[in-house]
Design a protein around this motif. Structure first.
Motif, mmCIF file in Angstrom:
data_model
loop_
_atom_site.group_PDB
_atom_site.id
_atom_site.type_symbol
_atom_site.label_atom_id
_atom_site.label_comp_id
_atom_site.label_asym_id
_atom_site.label_seq_id
_atom_site.Cartn_x
_atom_site.Cartn_y
_atom_site.Cartn_z
ATOM 1 N N ILE A 126 41.422 39.400 51.083
ATOM 2 C CA ILE A 126 42.252 38.474 50.319
ATOM 3 C C ILE A 126 41.474 37.927 49.128
ATOM 4 C CG2 ILE A 126 43.448 36.247 50.405
ATOM 5 C CD1 ILE A 126 44.095 36.856 53.345
ATOM 6 N N ASN A 127 40.223 37.555 49.366
ATOM 7 C CA ASN A 127 39.376 37.064 48.269
ATOM 8 C C ASN A 127 39.219 38.108 47.172
ATOM 9 O OD1 ASN A 127 38.973 34.598 49.490
ATOM 10 N ND2 ASN A 127 36.988 35.121 50.373
ATOM 11 N N ASP A 128 38.952 39.369 47.592
ATOM 12 C CA ASP A 128 38.792 40.446 46.610
ATOM 13 C C ASP A 128 40.070 40.645 45.805
ATOM 14 O OD1 ASP A 128 36.155 41.007 47.215
ATOM 15 O OD2 ASP A 128 36.647 42.490 48.749
ATOM 16 N N PHE A 129 41.220 40.568 46.486
ATOM 17 C CA PHE A 129 42.510 40.777 45.809
ATOM 18 C C PHE A 129 42.780 39.664 44.796
ATOM 19 C CE2 PHE A 129 47.130 39.963 45.668
ATOM 20 C CZ PHE A 129 47.529 41.147 45.063
ATOM 21 N N ILE A 130 42.555 38.411 45.202
ATOM 22 C CA ILE A 130 42.795 37.271 44.306
ATOM 23 C C ILE A 130 41.855 37.323 43.104
ATOM 24 C CG2 ILE A 130 42.675 34.754 44.103
ATOM 25 C CD1 ILE A 130 43.569 34.599 47.027
ATOM 26 N N VAL A 131 40.579 37.626 43.360
ATOM 27 C CA VAL A 131 39.618 37.736 42.255
ATOM 28 C C VAL A 131 39.981 38.894 41.337
ATOM 29 C CG1 VAL A 131 37.209 38.201 41.659
ATOM 30 C CG2 VAL A 131 37.735 36.651 43.535
ATOM 31 N N GLY A 132 40.479 39.997 41.935
ATOM 32 C CA GLY A 132 40.912 41.141 41.126
ATOM 33 C C GLY A 132 42.041 40.767 40.176
ATOM 34 N N LEU A 133 42.984 39.942 40.670
ATOM 35 C CA LEU A 133 44.065 39.472 39.801
ATOM 36 C C LEU A 133 43.517 38.569 38.697
ATOM 37 C CD1 LEU A 133 46.969 38.637 42.297
ATOM 38 C CD2 LEU A 133 46.730 40.629 40.806
ATOM 39 N N TYR A 134 42.558 37.729 39.069
ATOM 40 C CA TYR A 134 41.951 36.835 38.068
ATOM 41 C C TYR A 134 41.273 37.644 36.961
ATOM 42 C CZ TYR A 134 38.419 33.867 35.901
ATOM 43 O OH TYR A 134 37.625 33.231 34.989
ATOM 44 N N PHE A 135 40.467 38.635 37.356
ATOM 45 C CA PHE A 135 39.791 39.464 36.359
ATOM 46 C C PHE A 135 40.802 40.237 35.502
ATOM 47 C CE2 PHE A 135 35.644 39.658 38.947
ATOM 48 C CZ PHE A 135 35.045 38.738 38.102
ATOM 49 N N SER A 136 41.893 40.671 36.146
ATOM 50 C CA SER A 136 42.883 41.494 35.442
ATOM 51 C C SER A 136 43.532 40.747 34.289
ATOM 52 C CB SER A 136 43.967 41.964 36.425
ATOM 53 O OG SER A 136 43.407 42.790 37.433
ATOM 54 N N PHE A 137 43.777 39.449 34.469
ATOM 55 C CA PHE A 137 44.468 38.683 33.425
ATOM 56 C C PHE A 137 43.531 37.727 32.691
ATOM 57 C CE2 PHE A 137 47.755 39.830 36.523
ATOM 58 C CZ PHE A 137 48.646 40.492 35.694
ATOM 59 N N SER A 138 42.226 37.907 32.915
ATOM 60 C CA SER A 138 41.235 37.048 32.262
ATOM 61 C C SER A 138 40.598 37.793 31.095
ATOM 62 C CB SER A 138 40.155 36.630 33.271
ATOM 63 O OG SER A 138 39.060 36.035 32.624
ATOM 64 N N LYS A 139 40.107 37.029 30.138
ATOM 65 C CA LYS A 139 39.400 37.602 28.998
ATOM 66 C C LYS A 139 37.884 37.552 29.190
ATOM 67 C CE LYS A 139 43.099 38.473 26.580
ATOM 68 N NZ LYS A 139 43.507 39.877 26.309
ATOM 69 N N ASP A 140 37.439 37.013 30.340
ATOM 70 C CA ASP A 140 36.000 36.898 30.593
ATOM 71 C C ASP A 140 35.352 38.278 30.712
ATOM 72 O OD1 ASP A 140 36.269 34.166 30.588
ATOM 73 O OD2 ASP A 140 36.438 34.002 32.758
ATOM 74 N N VAL A 141 36.008 39.152 31.471
ATOM 75 C CA VAL A 141 35.526 40.527 31.648
ATOM 76 C C VAL A 141 36.705 41.456 31.405
ATOM 77 C CG1 VAL A 141 34.542 42.221 33.222
ATOM 78 C CG2 VAL A 141 33.775 39.842 33.333
ATOM 79 N N GLU A 142 36.566 42.352 30.441
ATOM 80 C CA GLU A 142 37.649 43.265 30.091
ATOM 81 C C GLU A 142 37.186 44.716 30.213
ATOM 82 O OE1 GLU A 142 40.388 41.763 26.840
ATOM 83 O OE2 GLU A 142 38.519 40.791 26.250
ATOM 84 N N ILE A 143 38.170 45.610 30.261
ATOM 85 C CA ILE A 143 37.866 47.039 30.318
ATOM 86 C C ILE A 143 37.053 47.439 29.088
ATOM 87 C CG2 ILE A 143 38.848 49.365 30.439
ATOM 88 C CD1 ILE A 143 39.274 47.666 32.940
#
Length: 282
Positions: A126-143
């Motif tokens: 659950i933690n990994d999934f929530i953090v994954g969503l955070y990274f996905s819509f965050s500008k802190d770390v991008e592809i």
């Protein structure tokens, strides 16, 4: 055109399936269990195609707004895809329960009773999934960002539901749990001027006359690359003093932003530095 064709095809399939399930079809004359099973599968396929249709629409709208191809991978795409996978997973679970005659309300009630147990067992997921969503819509770390996590340096290639993938300078693909990446200090080199490069190395303290002299030699060794480098950007920085050696960082800046050119010059620069240092040891 290909995306538009897929969207039109999905809309037509959804319409046909709805018409098929709501009309008097031959499946109504089959046994009750078979009829229920076919209808469940039909509704599941409608659910999946409708979800996929929305997923494609959001990606298309985002790409159009930012004037880029929908084929270009970015955080938003991975975020939408991760949400879609999660929703599709719930759909599969509900469909499987439906085959056993358990309706959705009973399923929700059952899940609420064992929710605490599930949360404890799958806490890390659950933690990994929530953090994954955070990274996905965050500008802190991008592809395509070049980052450092502890002793790992590389380019972010994917942000999945549970993992983040990093391609290091040796072209090794490193897979890290999202929660570990979140709880680790991240250095994002791309957020600064990505033309700036640095090379860390260690040298025997007895092999150099002075830091200034070594810096001049390193700058001179890079004259062949002067057309790619800013002339006044060179800097040799002392990182750490040890008993018999010094840890140094040689910094310089490219004139133009080009990831492939950056990689080639870095490779050649390291060899030039190695040659400059090794001559002293002969």
């Amino acid at each position: 055109m290909r995306l538009a064709s897929i969207i039109v095809a999905e809309i037509l399939l959804i319409i046909l399936l709805v018409m098929f399930l709501d009309s008097e079809t031959p499946i109504n004359y089959l046994s009750k269990g078979v009829t229920v099973g076919i209808r469940l599968l039909g509704r599941f396929f409608i659910f999946v195609m409708a979800g996929d249709l929305l997923r494609r629409f959001f990606i298309w709208a985002y790409s159009r707004k930012h004037k880029q191809s929908h084929r270009v991978k970015n955080n938003f795409q991975f975020g939408i895809n991760n949400i879609a996978k999660f929703i599709f997973g719930l759909g599969i679970i509900i469909t499987i329960f439906g085959f056993f005659g358990i309706d959705f309300k009973s399923l929700v009630t059952s899940l609420s009773i064992i929710a605490a147990a599930i949360a404890i067992i799958s806490k890390e997921y659950i933690n990994d999934f929530i953090v994954g969503l955070y990274f996905s819509f965050s500008k802190d770390v991008e592809i395509n960002d070049y980052i450092q996590l502890e002793n790992i340096k590389g380019k972010v290639t994917e942000i999945q539901m549970l993992k983040i993938k990093i391609l290091n300078d040796d072209d090794d693909l490193i897979i890290i749990p999202n929660s570990k990446a979140y709880n680790t200090e991240i250095i994002n080199y791309t957020k600064r001027d990505i033309r700036s490069l640095s090379i860390d190395f260690q040298i025997d303290i007895n092999t150099i006359k002075s830091i200034e002299h070594l810096e001049e030699e390193l700058i001179a060794s890079l004259q062949n690359f002067s057309e790619y480098l800013e002339p006044n950007s060179f800097n040799l920085k002392i990182v750490e003093m040890k008993k018999d050696a010094i840890d140094l960082k040689f910094q310089y800046t490219l004139k133009h932003l080009d990831r492939e050119l950056q990689k080639r010059i870095r490779k050649k620069t390291i060899r030039q530095i190695f040659n400059s240092i090794s001559i002293k040891n002969i």
